[in-house]
Design a protein around this motif. Structure first.
Motif, short mmCIF file in Angstrom:
data_model
loop_
_atom_site.label_atom_id
_atom_site.label_comp_id
_atom_site.label_asym_id
_atom_site.label_seq_id
_atom_site.Cartn_x
_atom_site.Cartn_y
_atom_site.Cartn_z
N VAL A 1 0.85 -1.18 0.00
CA VAL A 1 0.00 0.00 0.00
C VAL A 1 0.89 1.24 0.00
N LYS A 2 0.65 2.11 -0.95
CA LYS A 2 1.38 3.36 -1.03
C LYS A 2 0.38 4.50 -1.07
N ILE A 3 0.52 5.44 -0.15
CA ILE A 3 -0.40 6.56 -0.06
C ILE A 3 0.40 7.86 -0.13
N GLU A 4 0.02 8.72 -1.04
CA GLU A 4 0.70 10.01 -1.19
C GLU A 4 -0.32 11.14 -1.18
N VAL A 5 0.10 12.28 -0.68
CA VAL A 5 -0.76 13.46 -0.66
C VAL A 5 -0.14 14.53 -1.55
N PHE A 6 -0.95 15.10 -2.42
CA PHE A 6 -0.50 16.19 -3.30
C PHE A 6 -1.36 17.42 -3.04
N GLN A 7 -0.82 18.54 -3.43
CA GLN A 7 -1.58 19.78 -3.40
C GLN A 7 -1.78 20.21 -4.85
N ARG A 8 -3.04 20.35 -5.25
CA ARG A 8 -3.33 20.78 -6.62
C ARG A 8 -3.81 22.22 -6.59
N CYS A 9 -3.16 23.07 -7.38
CA CYS A 9 -3.53 24.49 -7.43
C CYS A 9 -4.25 24.78 -8.74
N SER A 10 -5.28 25.58 -8.66
CA SER A 10 -6.08 25.90 -9.84
C SER A 10 -5.41 26.96 -10.70
N SER A 11 -5.96 27.15 -11.89
CA SER A 11 -5.42 28.18 -12.78
C SER A 11 -5.58 29.56 -12.17
N SER A 12 -6.62 29.77 -11.37
CA SER A 12 -6.81 31.06 -10.72
C SER A 12 -5.66 31.37 -9.77
N PHE A 13 -5.22 30.31 -9.04
CA PHE A 13 -4.13 30.49 -8.10
C PHE A 13 -2.85 30.89 -8.84
N TRP A 14 -2.56 30.18 -9.94
CA TRP A 14 -1.33 30.48 -10.69
C TRP A 14 -1.41 31.85 -11.35
N SER A 15 -2.61 32.25 -11.80
CA SER A 15 -2.76 33.58 -12.41
C SER A 15 -2.45 34.69 -11.42
N LEU A 16 -2.89 34.48 -10.17
CA LEU A 16 -2.61 35.48 -9.14
C LEU A 16 -1.13 35.60 -8.86
N HIS A 17 -0.40 34.54 -9.12
CA HIS A 17 1.04 34.54 -8.84
C HIS A 17 1.88 34.71 -10.11
N GLY A 18 1.24 35.23 -11.18
CA GLY A 18 1.99 35.57 -12.38
C GLY A 18 2.38 34.39 -13.24
N ASN A 19 1.72 33.24 -13.07
CA ASN A 19 2.03 32.06 -13.87
C ASN A 19 0.82 31.75 -14.73
N ARG A 20 0.98 31.79 -16.06
CA ARG A 20 -0.14 31.59 -16.96
C ARG A 20 -0.13 30.21 -17.60
N GLN A 21 0.54 29.26 -16.98
CA GLN A 21 0.63 27.92 -17.58
C GLN A 21 -0.56 27.04 -17.20
N GLY A 22 -1.51 27.55 -16.44
CA GLY A 22 -2.68 26.75 -16.10
C GLY A 22 -2.49 26.02 -14.79
N ALA A 23 -3.35 25.02 -14.57
CA ALA A 23 -3.33 24.29 -13.30
C ALA A 23 -2.03 23.54 -13.13
N GLY A 24 -1.60 23.43 -11.88
CA GLY A 24 -0.34 22.74 -11.60
C GLY A 24 -0.45 21.86 -10.38
N TRP A 25 0.52 20.95 -10.23
CA TRP A 25 0.55 19.99 -9.12
C TRP A 25 1.90 20.09 -8.42
N PHE A 26 1.90 19.85 -7.13
CA PHE A 26 3.16 19.63 -6.44
C PHE A 26 2.91 18.71 -5.26
N ARG A 27 3.92 17.90 -4.95
CA ARG A 27 3.77 16.93 -3.88
C ARG A 27 3.77 17.64 -2.54
#
Length: 307
Positions: free
Chosen positions: A245-271
């Protein structure tokens, strides 16, 4: 001298309770129906006679579901938890109702603290090979709630084989969504994730890339709308009765979040984390891969279980 002061004080307090249920003299007014039901369960419990016990179990269930004031404390004082554990182990006609009641009791922190010493944790695990899906559902929900915020009960459930039992249910009933969701929630909480039911986690099956592997995604939206927590659960069966069993948690940020931070590449993921901590990852895998040859080191066993 000689005046019956104690009886007078008792009479006064007793009359005040009748006049004002919110009196400081009695912050938790006794519920006579609940008290009678708890007393009956305590007296009749060892016989487990369905016709006699069923209405009393239902009375307790109603009081706990309605969260009547003081009901949880009355259950704790009554000492009925070992009787409920016995009822589960007996696997008689009362098993479904008892499992449902235990799942409701597990919502109350003051009650679930006694699950370990009363034998309820091991009793819940004992019914998880039942062919009755309703029993499995309530037992898995009880385990999820029991292990939500208690490292002591998490450790107990892990050592008693909670992970293989939960995984076995996932593999036995792949088309039962409600049962699947509650088992995944229980897996997360037993492993120390602390996923609350109120989080609104939505589960779905993902695409697997290896034979014998099942992948599940759980998404819990944040109230701010900019990000969501995503849990990835990978379950692999690599021998009869042996699971990884392997369980991982990620944080997914929406395009709105990235737009507010000057990133126009759309939705993104990070562990975000893996099981909250590395030690928990080792713990879950260690107790879910039984019968591995003892000659192998823990490091090798962990690596092999993730292949």
């Amino acid at each position: 001298m000689g005046h019956p002061t104690v009886p007078l004080i008792y009479t006064y307090a007793h009359s005040q309770r009748k006049k004002d249920k919110s009196s400081r003299l009695d912050p938790y007014p006794p519920n006579d129906n609940l008290n009678n039901a708890l007393g009956a369960i305590r007296v009749l419990g060892l016989e487990l006679i369905e016709d006699e016990l069923k209405p009393h179990l239902n009375t307790v269930l109603t009081n706990i579901k309605e969260r009547n004031k003081g009901a949880a404390e009355q259950v704790v004082i009554s000492g009925i938890l070992p009787i409920l554990a016995l009822s589960l182990r007996t696997r008689g006609p009362l098993t479904v109702l008892t499992a449902k009641l235990v799942a409701e009791l597990a919502k109350e922190s003051v009650i679930r603290k006694g699950f370990g010493d009363s034998g309820l944790c091991t009793a819940l695990l004992s019914v998880m090979t039942s062919p009755d899906q309703e029993v499995l559902f309530h037992a898995a929900r009880a385990i999820s709630r029991t292990s939500y915020d208690s490292s002591k009960l998490q450790e107990l459930l892990l050592r008693r084989g909670a992970v293989p039992r939960l995984v076995a249910i996932l593999l036995r009933f792949p088309d039962e969504e409600a049962l699947e969701e509650v088992c995944l929630q229980a897996l997360c909480n037993v492993s120390g994730m602390g996923v609350a039911e109120e989080a609104g986690m939505v589960w779905e099956r993902g695409a697997s890339v290896r034979p014998g592997e099942s992948v599940f995604h759980g998404v819990s939206p944040h109230t701010c709308g900019f990000a969501s927590s995503v849990i990835l659960v990978c379950v692999s069966q690599w021998a009869p009765g042996q699971y990884a069993v392997k369980i991982e948690v990620f944080q997914r940020c929406s395009s709105s979040f990235w737009s507010l931070h000057g990133n126009r590449q759309g939705a993104g993921w990070f562990r975000f984390s893996t099981l909250g901590s590395c030690s928990n990852l080792y713990k879950v895998i260690k107790f879910s891969t039984k019968n591995v040859p003892r000659t192998k080191s823990l490091r090798t066993r962990v690596f092999h279980s993730l292949l």
